[in-house]
Design a protein around this motif. Structure first.
Motif, PDB file in Angstrom:
ATOM      1  N   VAL A  17       0.853  -1.190   0.000  1.00 10.15           N
ATOM      2  CA  VAL A  17       0.000   0.000   0.000  1.00 10.15           C
ATOM      3  C   VAL A  17       0.889   1.240   0.000  1.00 10.15           C
ATOM      4  O   VAL A  17       2.066   1.182   0.335  1.00 10.15           O
ATOM      5  CB  VAL A  17      -0.944   0.037   1.226  1.00 10.15           C
ATOM      6  CG1 VAL A  17      -1.899  -1.144   1.205  1.00 10.15           C
ATOM      7  CG2 VAL A  17      -0.152   0.055   2.519  1.00 10.15           C
ATOM      8  N   GLU A  18       0.318   2.369  -0.378  1.00 12.39           N
ATOM      9  CA  GLU A  18       1.052   3.628  -0.312  1.00 12.39           C
ATOM     10  C   GLU A  18       1.292   3.976   1.158  1.00 12.39           C
ATOM     11  O   GLU A  18       0.431   3.731   2.000  1.00 12.39           O
ATOM     12  CB  GLU A  18       0.249   4.749  -0.980  1.00 12.39           C
ATOM     13  CG  GLU A  18       0.123   4.617  -2.482  1.00 12.39           C
ATOM     14  CD  GLU A  18       1.458   4.727  -3.197  1.00 12.39           C
ATOM     15  OE1 GLU A  18       2.310   5.554  -2.787  1.00 12.39           O
ATOM     16  OE2 GLU A  18       1.674   3.971  -4.155  1.00 12.39           O
ATOM     17  N   PRO A  19       2.457   4.560   1.487  1.00 12.36           N
ATOM     18  CA  PRO A  19       2.727   4.950   2.872  1.00 12.36           C
ATOM     19  C   PRO A  19       1.674   5.923   3.396  1.00 12.36           C
ATOM     20  O   PRO A  19       1.194   6.793   2.661  1.00 12.36           O
ATOM     21  CB  PRO A  19       4.096   5.626   2.801  1.00 12.36           C
ATOM     22  CG  PRO A  19       4.717   5.083   1.563  1.00 12.36           C
ATOM     23  CD  PRO A  19       3.583   4.850   0.609  1.00 12.36           C
ATOM     24  N   LEU A  20       1.332   5.782   4.657  1.00  8.88           N
ATOM     25  CA  LEU A  20       0.304   6.604   5.291  1.00  8.88           C
ATOM     26  C   LEU A  20       0.724   6.846   6.729  1.00  8.88           C
ATOM     27  O   LEU A  20       1.186   5.932   7.413  1.00  8.88           O
ATOM     28  CB  LEU A  20      -1.039   5.863   5.251  1.00  8.88           C
ATOM     29  CG  LEU A  20      -2.209   6.503   5.960  1.00  8.88           C
ATOM     30  CD1 LEU A  20      -2.639   7.774   5.232  1.00  8.88           C
ATOM     31  CD2 LEU A  20      -3.367   5.529   6.038  1.00  8.88           C
ATOM     32  N   VAL A  21       0.573   8.070   7.203  1.00  7.34           N
ATOM     33  CA  VAL A  21       0.907   8.394   8.594  1.00  7.34           C
ATOM     34  C   VAL A  21      -0.340   8.188   9.450  1.00  7.34           C
ATOM     35  O   VAL A  21      -1.425   8.638   9.096  1.00  7.34           O
ATOM     36  CB  VAL A  21       1.389   9.856   8.723  1.00  7.34           C
ATOM     37  CG1 VAL A  21       1.634  10.213  10.182  1.00  7.34           C
ATOM     38  CG2 VAL A  21       2.638  10.083   7.894  1.00  7.34           C
ATOM     39  N   VAL A  22      -0.154   7.483  10.562  1.00  5.52           N
ATOM     40  CA  VAL A  22      -1.237   7.314  11.537  1.00  5.52           C
ATOM     41  C   VAL A  22      -0.710   7.673  12.917  1.00  5.52           C
ATOM     42  O   VAL A  22       0.474   7.537  13.218  1.00  5.52           O
ATOM     43  CB  VAL A  22      -1.809   5.875  11.557  1.00  5.52           C
ATOM     44  CG1 VAL A  22      -2.462   5.537  10.227  1.00  5.52           C
ATOM     45  CG2 VAL A  22      -0.761   4.860  11.926  1.00  5.52           C
ATOM     46  N   GLU A  23      -1.589   8.148  13.763  1.00  5.30           N
ATOM     47  CA  GLU A  23      -1.254   8.453  15.153  1.00  5.30           C
ATOM     48  C   GLU A  23      -1.665   7.243  15.986  1.00  5.30           C
ATOM     49  O   GLU A  23      -2.758   6.704  15.804  1.00  5.30           O
ATOM     50  CB  GLU A  23      -2.029   9.689  15.587  1.00  5.30           C
ATOM     51  CG  GLU A  23      -1.707  10.184  16.958  1.00  5.30           C
ATOM     52  CD  GLU A  23      -2.449  11.469  17.269  1.00  5.30           C
ATOM     53  OE1 GLU A  23      -2.670  11.710  18.462  1.00  5.30           O
ATOM     54  OE2 GLU A  23      -2.809  12.231  16.346  1.00  5.30           O
ATOM     55  N   VAL A  24      -0.778   6.819  16.882  1.00  5.32           N
ATOM     56  CA  VAL A  24      -1.061   5.658  17.717  1.00  5.32           C
ATOM     57  C   VAL A  24      -0.860   6.000  19.190  1.00  5.32           C
ATOM     58  O   VAL A  24      -0.143   6.945  19.533  1.00  5.32           O
ATOM     59  CB  VAL A  24      -0.173   4.441  17.354  1.00  5.32           C
ATOM     60  CG1 VAL A  24      -0.434   3.979  15.927  1.00  5.32           C
ATOM     61  CG2 VAL A  24       1.289   4.742  17.566  1.00  5.32           C
ATOM     62  N   VAL A  39       0.203  -1.546  19.939  1.00  9.98           N
ATOM     63  CA  VAL A  39      -0.199  -0.138  19.857  1.00  9.98           C
ATOM     64  C   VAL A  39      -1.658  -0.064  19.437  1.00  9.98           C
ATOM     65  O   VAL A  39      -2.208  -0.993  18.859  1.00  9.98           O
ATOM     66  CB  VAL A  39       0.682   0.649  18.861  1.00  9.98           C
ATOM     67  CG1 VAL A  39       2.132   0.631  19.286  1.00  9.98           C
ATOM     68  CG2 VAL A  39       0.543   0.131  17.456  1.00  9.98           C
ATOM     69  N   ARG A  40      -2.297   1.075  19.758  1.00  4.20           N
ATOM     70  CA  ARG A  40      -3.698   1.284  19.389  1.00  4.20           C
ATOM     71  C   ARG A  40      -3.805   2.468  18.431  1.00  4.20           C
ATOM     72  O   ARG A  40      -3.197   3.518  18.672  1.00  4.20           O
ATOM     73  CB  ARG A  40      -4.542   1.546  20.636  1.00  4.20           C
ATOM     74  CG  ARG A  40      -4.729   0.318  21.499  1.00  4.20           C
ATOM     75  CD  ARG A  40      -5.572   0.600  22.731  1.00  4.20           C
ATOM     76  NE  ARG A  40      -4.926   1.482  23.702  1.00  4.20           N
ATOM     77  CZ  ARG A  40      -3.949   1.123  24.523  1.00  4.20           C
ATOM     78  NH1 ARG A  40      -3.484  -0.095  24.495  1.00  4.20           N
ATOM     79  NH2 ARG A  40      -3.446   1.984  25.368  1.00  4.20           N
ATOM     80  N   LEU A  41      -4.552   2.286  17.356  1.00  2.00           N
ATOM     81  CA  LEU A  41      -4.774   3.344  16.381  1.00  2.00           C
ATOM     82  C   LEU A  41      -5.595   4.460  17.022  1.00  2.00           C
ATOM     83  O   LEU A  41      -6.625   4.205  17.641  1.00  2.00           O
ATOM     84  CB  LEU A  41      -5.521   2.793  15.158  1.00  2.00           C
ATOM     85  CG  LEU A  41      -5.922   3.818  14.109  1.00  2.00           C
ATOM     86  CD1 LEU A  41      -4.693   4.412  13.440  1.00  2.00           C
ATOM     87  CD2 LEU A  41      -6.851   3.202  13.098  1.00  2.00           C
ATOM     88  N   VAL A  42      -5.130   5.708  16.881  1.00  2.52           N
ATOM     89  CA  VAL A  42      -5.867   6.871  17.368  1.00  2.52           C
ATOM     90  C   VAL A  42      -6.587   7.528  16.201  1.00  2.52           C
ATOM     91  O   VAL A  42      -7.794   7.714  16.237  1.00  2.52           O
ATOM     92  CB  VAL A  42      -4.930   7.888  18.067  1.00  2.52           C
ATOM     93  CG1 VAL A  42      -5.677   9.159  18.441  1.00  2.52           C
ATOM     94  CG2 VAL A  42      -4.293   7.251  19.296  1.00  2.52           C
ATOM     95  N   ARG A  43      -5.823   7.872  15.138  1.00  2.00           N
ATOM     96  CA  ARG A  43      -6.428   8.490  13.953  1.00  2.00           C
ATOM     97  C   ARG A  43      -5.446   8.483  12.791  1.00  2.00           C
ATOM     98  O   ARG A  43      -4.245   8.393  12.971  1.00  2.00           O
ATOM     99  CB  ARG A  43      -6.888   9.909  14.237  1.00  2.00           C
ATOM    100  CG  ARG A  43      -5.760  10.850  14.606  1.00  2.00           C
ATOM    101  CD  ARG A  43      -6.288  12.234  14.937  1.00  2.00           C
ATOM    102  NE  ARG A  43      -5.227  13.027  15.535  1.00  2.00           N
ATOM    103  CZ  ARG A  43      -5.159  14.325  15.454  1.00  2.00           C
ATOM    104  NH1 ARG A  43      -6.086  15.004  14.794  1.00  2.00           N
ATOM    105  NH2 ARG A  43      -4.183  14.990  16.022  1.00  2.00           N
ATOM    106  N   VAL A  44      -5.979   8.617  11.612  1.00  2.00           N
ATOM    107  CA  VAL A  44      -5.181   8.738  10.388  1.00  2.00           C
ATOM    108  C   VAL A  44      -4.794  10.207  10.253  1.00  2.00           C
ATOM    109  O   VAL A  44      -5.589  11.099  10.535  1.00  2.00           O
ATOM    110  CB  VAL A  44      -5.988   8.260   9.155  1.00  2.00           C
ATOM    111  CG1 VAL A  44      -5.210   8.462   7.881  1.00  2.00           C
ATOM    112  CG2 VAL A  44      -6.381   6.809   9.332  1.00  2.00           C
ATOM    113  N   ARG A  45      -3.551  10.466   9.816  1.00  2.00           N
ATOM    114  CA  ARG A  45      -3.050  11.835   9.664  1.00  2.00           C
ATOM    115  C   ARG A  45      -2.666  12.110   8.212  1.00  2.00           C
ATOM    116  O   ARG A  45      -1.491  12.201   7.862  1.00  2.00           O
ATOM    117  CB  ARG A  45      -1.840  12.046  10.580  1.00  2.00           C
ATOM    118  CG  ARG A  45      -2.104  11.845  12.068  1.00  2.00           C
ATOM    119  CD  ARG A  45      -3.031  12.908  12.648  1.00  2.00           C
ATOM    120  NE  ARG A  45      -2.549  14.251  12.440  1.00  2.00           N
ATOM    121  CZ  ARG A  45      -1.790  14.923  13.297  1.00  2.00           C
ATOM    122  NH1 ARG A  45      -1.424  14.382  14.427  1.00  2.00           N
ATOM    123  NH2 ARG A  45      -1.390  16.141  13.011  1.00  2.00           N
TER     124      ARG A  45
END
Length: 62
Positions: A17-24, A39-45
């Protein structure tokens, strides 16, 4: 589920997949260059560029 500490006998399917930044949300414990605990996903950035994200400076090789 793929777990780096359990050896699976079967093949794991890989989907690129294309790289994507997520907050964890994560514990501060590290093992090499990986979090020691889940880790737990907080939101996509989507507003952040993946090339601008760095590992914390205290990690080996960062």
């Amino acid at each position: 589920m793929v777990d780096r500490f359990i050896k699976e006998s079967g093949t794991v399917r890989l989907t690129l997949v294309e790289p994507l930044v997520v907050e964890v949300s994560a514990d501060v414990a590290w093992s090499g260059r990986a979090f020691r605990h889940p880790v737990r996903l907080v939101r996509v950035r989507p507003e952040l560029d993946p090339a601008a994200v760095q590992f914390p400076g205290h990690l080996p090789g960062s």
